[in-house]
Motif scaffolding. Structure first.
Motif: not given
Lengths: 257, 14
Positions: A10, A8, A13-14, A80, A17, A83-85
């Motif tokens: 996600d 993922q 990304k996290k 960006r 961030d 997608q998270n998944e």
């Protein structure tokens, strides 16, 4: 070459961030055990230490040690587009000019490919000694964030005091004082809500709230956060990730009377 | 008033 596939997007990304406001340019050090990052903020007060273990990827392949010098603002722009998944794959040659990022959505058969230009970053590394901390506190990450944000409305600094009875966060500001005390508590049905305190001796330290609030951007990565304190050493704030990977922040204390 | 320490006071460069 490097080829590392995350189930993922996600997760990356996290992580990015959570650290991009603290550190701007940093090396992702890749070797056969995983992808590591260590970077200090400009004022050398806070340090980010991330480890994404090889087990967090499937598959993971890294033939030679490689440092990927990345500008996190640029990486954020590319991430960006994921997608998270999405399944995310990082690829790089042995002496790379670019980091290749591939995002796959298996449902819609979409495949996105981006090349991010890399940079040479001469990064200072600090040796972080293994420390037996006097106090280790585990608490819900959203609770820690709420306390830091609430107290920052009153003051720039927070005093953290731990005893076997609990952990007390207190501050004094122009408009008044504030304090939040958490007592150890165990909720069998909701272990994420537990407050656990392991203590060998009482600790009292003062820290800048601006940095703590910044660290709390990682709250989305883990339901719990671990605070490790000893008198007169930097605070360790740890967010554990799946597969014994982690995102750690160190913060130098404020010292004085 | 307290002073903000820097990390190098605790961790040595390698």
């Amino acid at each position: 070459m490097l080829e590392a596939r995350l189930e993922q997007a996600d997760l990356l990304k996290k992580v990015v961030d959570a650290i991009k406001d603290l550190v701007q340019d940093c090396n992702f050090d890749c070797n056969d055990s995983g992808v590591a990052l260590q970077a200090m903020d400009n004022s050398h007060v806070a340090l980010v230490s991330m480890m994404l273990k090889a087990e967090s990827f499937s598959p993971y392949r890294c033939d030679r040690n490689v440092a990927l010098g990345v500008n996190l603002t640029s990486l954020t722009k590319v991430l960006r587009a994921a997608q998270n998944e999405d399944i995310l794959t990082l690829k790089a040659e042995d002496a790379p000019d670019v980091l290749n990022l591939v995002f796959e959505n298996t449902d819609s058969d979409r495949l996105s490919e981006y090349d991010l230009k890399l940079m040479d970053i001469d990064q200072e590394h600090l040796g972080i000694p293994d420390t037996e901390y006097a106090a280790t506190i585990s608490l819900p990450s959203v609770e820690f964030r709420r306390i830091c944000v609430d107290l920052m409305a009153l003051s720039e600094s927070v005093s953290i005091e731990t005893s076997k009875d609990g952990i007390k966060f207190s501050c004094a500001g122009d408009i008044g004082n504030g304090a939040v005390t958490l007592r150890p508590n165990t909720n069998v049905e909701k272990p994420d809500q537990n407050v656990e305190i392991e203590l060998t001796e009482p600790v009292a330290l003062t820290f800048s709230l601006k940095y703590l609030v910044n660290f709390c951007k990682a709250a989305g990565l883990s339901k719990t956060v671990k605070l490790c304190l000893s008198n007169e050493v930097p605070l360790l704030v740890e967010y554990a990730l799946a597969g014994s990977s982690y995102l750690r922040f160190y913060l130098a204390p404020k010292i004085g009377d | 008033t307290s002073q903000q320490a820097r990390l190098e006071g605790f961790f040595k460069p390698i």
